[in-house]
Design a protein around this motif. Structure first.
Motif, PDB file in Angstrom:
ATOM      1  N   ARG A  38      -2.926   7.666   3.357  1.00 40.85           N
ATOM      2  CA  ARG A  38      -3.709   8.309   4.422  1.00 40.85           C
ATOM      3  C   ARG A  38      -2.831   8.721   5.608  1.00 40.85           C
ATOM      4  N   GLY A  68       0.837  -1.219   0.000  1.00 38.09           N
ATOM      5  CA  GLY A  68       0.000   0.000   0.000  1.00 38.09           C
ATOM      6  C   GLY A  68       0.861   1.255   0.000  1.00 38.09           C
ATOM      7  N   LYS A  69       0.322   2.323  -0.552  1.00 30.42           N
ATOM      8  CA  LYS A  69       1.085   3.574  -0.675  1.00 30.42           C
ATOM      9  C   LYS A  69       1.203   4.342   0.638  1.00 30.42           C
ATOM     10  N   MET A 111     -17.838   5.623   5.416  1.00 33.26           N
ATOM     11  CA  MET A 111     -17.419   4.621   4.427  1.00 33.26           C
ATOM     12  C   MET A 111     -18.380   3.431   4.311  1.00 33.26           C
ATOM     13  N   GLU A 140      -4.373   3.394   8.658  1.00 35.26           N
ATOM     14  CA  GLU A 140      -3.931   2.418   7.654  1.00 35.26           C
ATOM     15  C   GLU A 140      -4.509   1.029   7.980  1.00 35.26           C
ATOM     16  N   GLN A 155     -10.948   9.880  -6.312  1.00 33.64           N
ATOM     17  CA  GLN A 155     -11.956   8.979  -6.869  1.00 33.64           C
ATOM     18  C   GLN A 155     -12.065   9.149  -8.384  1.00 33.64           C
ATOM     19  N   ASP A 191      -9.085   7.497  -9.882  1.00 37.23           N
ATOM     20  CA  ASP A 191      -9.214   6.035  -9.808  1.00 37.23           C
ATOM     21  C   ASP A 191     -10.118   5.532 -10.934  1.00 37.23           C
ATOM     22  N   ARG A 211      -3.443  -5.330  -5.814  1.00 37.19           N
ATOM     23  CA  ARG A 211      -2.051  -4.889  -5.998  1.00 37.19           C
ATOM     24  C   ARG A 211      -1.233  -5.996  -6.677  1.00 37.19           C
ATOM     25  N   HIS A 260      -8.103   1.278   6.779  1.00 31.70           N
ATOM     26  CA  HIS A 260      -8.133   1.246   5.305  1.00 31.70           C
ATOM     27  C   HIS A 260      -7.908  -0.187   4.801  1.00 31.70           C
ATOM     28  N   GLN A 269     -20.334   2.114   0.981  1.00 35.12           N
ATOM     29  CA  GLN A 269     -20.257   0.743   0.464  1.00 35.12           C
ATOM     30  C   GLN A 269     -21.665   0.144   0.338  1.00 35.12           C
ATOM     31  N   HIS A 291     -12.298  -6.596   3.109  1.00 32.44           N
ATOM     32  CA  HIS A 291     -13.736  -6.907   3.063  1.00 32.44           C
ATOM     33  C   HIS A 291     -14.322  -6.595   1.685  1.00 32.44           C
ATOM     34  N   TYR A 295      -8.482  -3.026   6.351  1.00 28.83           N
ATOM     35  CA  TYR A 295      -9.716  -3.818   6.601  1.00 28.83           C
ATOM     36  C   TYR A 295     -10.723  -3.590   5.486  1.00 28.83           C
ATOM     37  N   SER A 296     -10.883  -2.314   5.066  1.00 27.63           N
ATOM     38  CA  SER A 296     -11.926  -2.016   4.070  1.00 27.63           C
ATOM     39  C   SER A 296     -11.601  -2.701   2.743  1.00 27.63           C
ATOM     40  N   LEU A 297     -10.309  -2.759   2.402  1.00 32.59           N
ATOM     41  CA  LEU A 297      -9.927  -3.416   1.142  1.00 32.59           C
ATOM     42  C   LEU A 297     -10.146  -4.926   1.234  1.00 32.59           C
ATOM     43  N   THR A 354     -15.066   6.775  -0.361  1.00 32.19           N
ATOM     44  CA  THR A 354     -13.640   7.071  -0.551  1.00 32.19           C
ATOM     45  C   THR A 354     -13.229   8.348   0.170  1.00 32.19           C
TER      46      THR A 354
HETATM   47  C1  GRG Z   1     -15.944  -3.079   2.913  1.00 34.54           C
HETATM   48  C2  GRG Z   1     -16.955  -1.382   4.489  1.00 34.54           C
HETATM   49  C3  GRG Z   1     -16.198  -1.673   3.285  1.00 34.54           C
HETATM   50  C4  GRG Z   1     -15.772  -0.641   2.547  1.00 34.54           C
HETATM   51  C5  GRG Z   1     -14.950  -0.774   1.340  1.00 34.54           C
HETATM   52  C6  GRG Z   1     -12.492   1.348   0.261  1.00 34.54           C
HETATM   53  C7  GRG Z   1     -13.664   0.595  -0.194  1.00 34.54           C
HETATM   54  C8  GRG Z   1     -14.845   0.567   0.685  1.00 34.54           C
HETATM   55  C9  GRG Z   1     -13.651  -0.062  -1.346  1.00 34.54           C
HETATM   56  C10 GRG Z   1     -12.495  -0.098  -2.269  1.00 34.54           C
HETATM   57  C11 GRG Z   1     -12.980   0.143  -3.656  1.00 34.54           C
HETATM   58  C12 GRG Z   1     -12.145   1.142  -4.332  1.00 34.54           C
HETATM   59  C13 GRG Z   1     -11.083   0.611  -5.243  1.00 34.54           C
HETATM   60  C14 GRG Z   1     -12.327   2.450  -4.128  1.00 34.54           C
HETATM   61  C15 GRG Z   1     -11.538   3.463  -4.837  1.00 34.54           C
HETATM   62  C16 GRG Z   1     -10.675   4.248  -3.964  1.00 34.54           C
HETATM   63  C17 GRG Z   1      -9.760   3.442  -3.141  1.00 34.54           C
HETATM   64  C18 GRG Z   1     -10.127   3.245  -1.745  1.00 34.54           C
HETATM   65  C19 GRG Z   1      -8.622   2.966  -3.670  1.00 34.54           C
HETATM   66  C20 GRG Z   1      -7.591   2.248  -2.888  1.00 34.54           C
HETATM   67  O1  GRG Z   1      -6.869   3.162  -2.111  1.00 34.54           O
HETATM   68  P1  GRG Z   1      -5.277   3.337  -2.260  1.00 34.54           P
HETATM   69  O2  GRG Z   1      -4.936   3.588  -3.694  1.00 34.54           O
HETATM   70  O3  GRG Z   1      -4.811   1.885  -1.877  1.00 34.54           O
HETATM   71  O4  GRG Z   1      -4.808   4.332  -1.273  1.00 34.54           O
HETATM   72  P2  GRG Z   1      -3.361   1.305  -1.519  1.00 34.54           P
HETATM   73  O5  GRG Z   1      -3.271   0.048  -2.333  1.00 34.54           O
HETATM   74  O6  GRG Z   1      -2.281   2.293  -1.874  1.00 34.54           O
HETATM   75  O7  GRG Z   1      -3.425   1.051  -0.052  1.00 34.54           O
END
Ligand code: GRG
Length: 300
Positions: free
Chosen positions: A53, A49-50, A158, A81, A223, A226, A103, A84, A162, A90, A86-88, A186
């Motif tokens: 946050r 991860g980058k 968040m 972090e 967003q 992305d 990734r 964050h 979702q 799930h 956890y959210s990825l 996001t």
């Molecule tokens: C499961 C409750 C729950 C929430 C999930 C964050 C999320 C909500 C879903 C991810 C879907 C997604 C790709 C959203 C776009 C923005 C985003 C969060 C990208 C990922 O963030 P980065 O680029 O990730 O900071 P790294 O890989 O750098 O940690």
């Protein structure tokens, strides 16, 4: 984006990412009694991860003249972090997006099974709040961090985003509803990332407005970018993830506005964020926060 800004951001990342990462695996293992659960949690935490946050939190703290104390501040800063991650985990689960790769590597459930991946997410979410209070910071600061993160990550942040997302899979959302979804899903954590820097720097709430306007513009730009990358990213930028085409994904900026319109929206949003930074107090150097906009290439 001028190359000085890119260099500034790159220098900041190189200085801080190793410093933020160094104690991570040991700290999670120390706070997790089951070894397999700790492995599942650290697997995703250390998967490249980058750290965007926590970097935003440290950059905000630095901008307002605060100092980062390794012992006192590391856990509260890295809590975000954990959340964050956890959210990825799930989001990738079979019951959600059912993604085999993140990734470019197997997702948590592909490696550990859906049950353990769910628990790894639960563990990271809960440990995040433990870490917000594992500090010598004043109780008022700890309470503000806990409240801020709960609001950003929970059912009016968040998780709500979702929930809207999974309900709108086959629905063409109006732009205003899409904005709300993005702000929650996001934007809320990026908003909190900056807010945490203000709380740690003990900036009075009456002075938060320009920093949070910057955070919200950054979140929206993130967003939009992305969504744009989903359509035009090079294989290297995309990892092994699947590329979507604009027609397939209606609830995206390129899906609604076309690629040119999405790029224009990105440029306008970045300008809004730069305007917000112009309102910072005259004795503060806004160039570090401004450099975060160099994440985005506006010529796609
Ligand atoms: C499961 C409750 C729950 C929430 C999930 C964050 C999320 C909500 C879903 C991810 C879907 C997604 C790709 C959203 C776009 C923005 C985003 C969060 C990208 C990922 O963030 P980065 O680029 O990730 O900071 P790294 O890989 O750098 O940690």
């Amino acid at each position: 984006m001028p190359s000085e800004a890119r260099q500034r951001l790159s220098d900041f990342e190189q200085a801080w990412v190793p410093r933020l990462n160094a104690p991570l695996a040991a700290a999670v293992k120390e706070d997790t009694t089951d070894a397999r659960l700790a492995d599942a949690m650290t697997y995703s935490l250390l998967a490249g991860g980058k750290r965007l946050r926590p970097l935003l939190t440290v950059a905000t703290l630095t901008t307002v003249g605060g100092t980062f104390d390794e012992v006192r501040d590391w856990r509260p800063v890295m809590a975000l972090e954990l959340l964050h991650t956890y959210s990825l985990i799930h989001d990738d689960l079979p019951a959600m997006d059912n993604d085999p790769l993140r990734r470019g590597e197997p997702t948590n459930h592909m490696k550990f099974g859906a049950g353990m991946a769910t628990l790894a997410g639960d563990g990271l979410l809960t440990l995040a709040f433990q870490w917000l209070t594992a500090t010598e910071l004043p109780a008022t600061v700890q309470t503000a961090l806990v409240s801020g993160l709960a609001h950003a990550a929970g059912p009016n942040g968040m998780v709500a985003g979702q929930a809207r997302d999974i309900q709108s899979e086959h629905v063409d959302l109006p732009m205003a509803q899409l904005r709300t979804l993005h702000r929650e899903k996001t934007g809320a954590l990026l908003h909190y990332a900056v807010q945490a820097g203000l709380i740690l720097g003990q900036v009075p709430q009456t002075q938060w407005s320009p920093y949070l306007r910057f955070a919200d513009a950054f979140g929206l730009a993130f967003q939009i970018y992305d969504d744009i990358l989903d359509v035009v990213a090079t294989p290297a930028e995309l990892g092994k993830a699947t590329q979507k085409d604009a027609g397939e994904a209606k609830n995206t900026y390129p899906g609604k506005l076309g690629l040119t319109g999405a790029n224009q929206a990105l440029i306008t949003t970045i300008a809004d964020g730069q305007d917000a930074l112009a309102d910072l107090p005259a004795d503060q150097d806004a160039t570090l926060l401004a450099a975060f906009f160099s994440y985005f290439k506006t010529d796609r």
